[in-house]
Design a protein around this motif. Structure first.
Motif, short mmCIF file in Angstrom:
data_model
loop_
_atom_site.label_atom_id
_atom_site.label_comp_id
_atom_site.label_asym_id
_atom_site.label_seq_id
_atom_site.Cartn_x
_atom_site.Cartn_y
_atom_site.Cartn_z
N SER A 107 8.13 1.53 0.87
CA SER A 107 6.97 0.66 1.15
C SER A 107 7.40 -0.58 1.92
CB SER A 107 6.27 0.26 -0.15
OG SER A 107 6.97 -0.78 -0.82
N GLU B 75 -3.50 -4.91 0.54
CA GLU B 75 -3.36 -3.48 0.29
C GLU B 75 -2.83 -3.28 -1.12
OE1 GLU B 75 -1.56 -1.57 3.64
OE2 GLU B 75 -1.40 0.36 2.61
N GLU B 76 -3.19 -2.14 -1.72
CA GLU B 76 -2.72 -1.83 -3.08
C GLU B 76 -1.46 -0.99 -3.02
OE1 GLU B 76 -4.61 -2.38 -6.25
OE2 GLU B 76 -5.28 -3.97 -4.89
N LEU B 77 -0.61 -1.11 -4.03
CA LEU B 77 0.52 -0.20 -4.15
C LEU B 77 0.14 0.92 -5.12
CD1 LEU B 77 3.66 -2.52 -4.46
CD2 LEU B 77 2.70 -1.47 -2.41
N THR B 78 0.81 2.07 -4.99
CA THR B 78 0.59 3.15 -5.94
C THR B 78 1.32 2.80 -7.24
OG1 THR B 78 2.60 4.33 -5.31
CG2 THR B 78 0.60 4.82 -4.04
N LYS C 208 3.87 -2.10 4.27
CA LYS C 208 2.85 -1.95 3.24
C LYS C 208 3.06 -3.00 2.15
CE LYS C 208 0.83 1.36 0.02
NZ LYS C 208 0.94 2.67 -0.65
N PHE C 209 4.33 -3.23 1.79
CA PHE C 209 4.60 -4.19 0.73
C PHE C 209 4.24 -5.62 1.14
CE2 PHE C 209 6.96 -6.78 -2.28
CZ PHE C 209 6.72 -6.11 -3.46
N TYR D 278 0.67 -5.88 0.69
CA TYR D 278 0.40 -5.98 -0.75
C TYR D 278 0.56 -7.43 -1.21
CZ TYR D 278 1.82 -5.95 -5.70
OH TYR D 278 1.99 -6.25 -7.03
N GLU E 151 5.04 3.17 -6.71
CA GLU E 151 5.67 2.06 -5.97
C GLU E 151 5.81 0.83 -6.87
OE1 GLU E 151 3.99 3.26 -1.50
OE2 GLU E 151 2.77 2.02 -2.85
N LEU E 152 4.78 0.58 -7.69
CA LEU E 152 4.85 -0.57 -8.59
C LEU E 152 5.96 -0.42 -9.62
CD1 LEU E 152 1.05 -1.30 -9.12
CD2 LEU E 152 2.74 -2.86 -8.10
N ASP F 214 10.56 6.65 -8.14
CA ASP F 214 9.71 5.47 -7.96
C ASP F 214 10.44 4.39 -7.15
OD1 ASP F 214 7.84 6.82 -9.41
OD2 ASP F 214 8.13 5.68 -11.27
N PHE G 35 9.15 2.73 -3.73
CA PHE G 35 9.06 1.28 -3.48
C PHE G 35 9.85 0.91 -2.23
CE2 PHE G 35 11.65 -2.60 -3.89
CZ PHE G 35 10.67 -3.52 -3.55
#
Lengths: 354, 261
Positions: free
Chosen positions: A340, A207-210, A198-199, A202, A213-214, A333, A337
């Motif tokens: 991800s 794709e967006e991170l939540t 996913k990263f 990104y 995750e950010l 968090d 991350f």
């Protein structure tokens, strides 16, 4: 470009000065170019493929068959894949693996991916193998793993009704030796590329991170909190490891000497290779001895479990207080991350299954 | 530049085929730099790492466990004011002995030059993520985007004995000064130019020794107190300015120049 030009001109020079005798007797199969994922291409140096072991279709296919075949073990019961399982990003979910006779090691198995990007070419937790080919000699004859001898493994393969032909296709000879076995397996291992988390998507803007995750990324990149990036990569080094050896503050008394056990240098006692943070969702338990069953335990270690020993890395901060004492939210968090960075398409890739 | 490279290669090509005895002006040459390191005159080699054997200006005992730094834009200026600069860079890793020798990718006419280089990257070069070899070095030589991005100039790390007699780690990480409490972030280019003075470049080979006295990072003009400034220095704007002041004041010196004509 300038380099290419230089090579070109030098080549021209050689041709014009010497009579070139073509002694390229080495057979090679159908060449394969390792596909470099966009995220690596944009950020880091090309993979390391040794000149004397170029990738070929036949070599990779043979290496894959060998990797999943128990034929290399003394009693035909254990394949590499038993301790390096595709569904676990090619590591072993057991804390310690069992050898063919049930003997148990003292180190956790290691995940296998992006090995061609290990620029230092130091393999094992303690770096004692100086190339992938060299590494592969070890498990076959390791008494607590496949417990075989290489002459014995060679004759089992020679006597098999498929292998001589497959070696002929891959290396131009049906007389099997251990060097060719390690070359074939190394070729297969170099194709195990993971770069579609996913990263990664990104970073490619797909794709967006939540928010969680950010914030986890911020904790990771913040010297005052995680400060993980000084050893475990960053968005410009998406291997998520430095492939370097450190003591990350796990033991007051060092029992496994790690890199120092191999080099003999007391300054390197208790140093181990930083693991990649890719695919953590599949690679528990963690650390060289698999002591942490969950990611929460790992994060707690860095946050409040650090202990001092002689060779501890200076990057380990606030050791007297056990670490940076992250807030519960930062911990959660950071974990989000880290997760991800896992790549389901890697463990499900049909090319990597038996 | 490409044309020069081509001409050069062609001239090498010719030389390797024919014997040359013409009277043309001497060929352009490259210059090799060798980076050496000392603590107030004591040479630092691999064996000196991880030993708490140095006493800094403020009186703390300390070790060095890592010393990796970046230099760029080695520039040769002749007496007519023409300057030659390959625009390349070199990441020196003292403990592992890598890149202690560096030859900028440029050939210049033999003669006298004033020679300088940049410690770190100046703002023009310090662009995030664009150097794949630096992204790949040391797990990523990058500076977090939140601190303005770009690249580290130096990672000097080790242990010291603090004022409670405990052995504690320090990370003297030099980067572009940044203050991210302002919006937008405040950045100040704290790379600096090191002037080595005049060097005579020979017709056959030239080697220039560049010395770093590591003790100077802790000394002049700011006496460095590791008890106060040991950690989390990257986001510390004031600390980066102190490092800049100390770095640009006598950390680097010209060593031995070996010229062969």
């Amino acid at each position: 470009m300038r380099f290419g030009l230089l090579i070109g001109v030098l080549f021209f020079t050689m041709v014009s000065c010497f009579n070139d005798t073509d002694d390229n007797g080495g057979y090679t199969g159908t060449p394969v170019t390792l596909e470099v994922p966009q995220i690596f291409e944009q950020n880091i140096l090309p993979p390391v493929i040794p000149e004397d072991n170029p990738l070929t279709e036949e070599g990779i296919a043979l290496g894959k068959k060998l990797f999943f075949d128990p034929i290399l073990s003394a009693d035909n019961t254990q394949a590499c894949a038993d301790c390096h399982r595709p569904e676990n990003a090619f590591t072993d979910p057991r804390r310690f693996s069992f050898g063919i006779d049930g003997s148990i090691g003292t180190r956790n198995s290691m995940p296998l991916f992006n090995l061609a990007w290990n620029y230092n070419e130091r393999f094992f937790w303690d770096g004692r193998a100086l190339s992938l080919e060299e590494q592969i000699f070890d498990p076959v004859r390791n008494p607590i793993e496949m417990a075989n001898t290489w002459p014995n493994a060679e004759s089992s393969l020679q006597a098999n009704n498929e292998y001589p032909q497959l070696f002929e296709e891959a290396f131009g000879t049906s007389t099997i030796d251990s060097t060719m076995v390690t070359k074939a397996i190394a070729q297969f291992l170099r194709t195990l590329v993971s770069a579609n988390s996913k990263f990664d998507r990104y970073l490619l803007g797909q794709e967006e991170l939540t928010p969680s995750e950010l914030n986890g990324l911020d904790v990771f990149m913040d010297e005052a909190r995680g400060d993980c990036f000084h050893c475990h990569g960053n968005p410009n080094n998406p291997l998520w490891t430095d492939n370097i050896f450190h003591n990350n503050g796990m033991d007051e008394t060092i029992t496994d000497l790690g890199l120092g056990g191999f080099s003999g240098d007391p300054r390197e006692f208790g140093l181990f290779k930083s693991g990649s943070l890719r695919n953590l969702a599949y690679t528990a338990p963690y650390m060289h001895d698999g002591r942490f069953a969950t990611l929460d335990e790992v994060i707690d270690h860095y946050s409040e479990g650090l202990v001092f020993s002689e060779t501890i890395d200076p990057l380990m901060k606030n050791v007297a207080e056990g670490g940076a004492h992250l807030t519960e939210e930062d911990k959660a968090d950071l974990k989000a991350f880290l997760l991800s960075l896992s790549d389901p398409s890697f463990i499900n890739n049909p090319d990597f299954q038996e | 530049m490409k044309k020069i490279a081509l001409l050069l290669c062609l001239s090498i090509a010719f030389m390797s085929c024919e014997s040359d005895d013409d009277n043309n002006p001497p060929d352009n040459v490259s210059v090799e730099f060798t980076f050496t390191h000392n603590w107030d005159g004591d040479n630092i080699t691999n064996a000196d790492f991880d030993q708490i054997q140095y006493t800094n200006e403020n009186g703390e005992q300390q070790s060095i466990s890592k010393l990796v730094y970046l230099i760029s834009d080695i520039t040769f200026t002749d007496s007519d004011g023409n300057s030659f600069d390959a625009g390349d860079y070199n990441l020196v890793d003292v403990r592992s002995n890598s890149n202690l020798d560096f030859t900028p990718d440029i050939q210049i006419p033999p003669g006298d030059y004033t020679v300088s280089f940049t410690f770190g990257f100046d703002d023009e070069d310090n662009e995030s993520g664009i150097y794949l070899d630096l992204n790949s070095a040391d797990g990523g030589w990058n500076v977090p985007e939140g601190l303005g991005g770009g690249y580290h100039y130096m990672r000097l790390e080790g242990m010291f004995i603090d004022n409670t007699s405990a052995e504690v780690g320090y990370q003297y990480h030099v980067i572009r000064a940044n203050d991210n409490s302002t919006n937008p972030i405040t950045l100040q280019d704290t790379s600096f130019e090191v002037n080595l003075g005049t060097i005579s470049v020979g017709t056959t080979s030239t080697n220039v020794e560049v010395q770093m006295n590591v003790a100077e990072w802790f000394k002049n003009p700011n006496t460095w107190d590791l008890n106060v400034l040991n950690s989390v220095l990257m986001p510390n704007f004031a600390a980066q300015i102190l490092m800049f002041e100390n770095g640009s004041n006598g950390v680097f010196d010209l060593g031995v120049v070996t010229t062969v004509d």
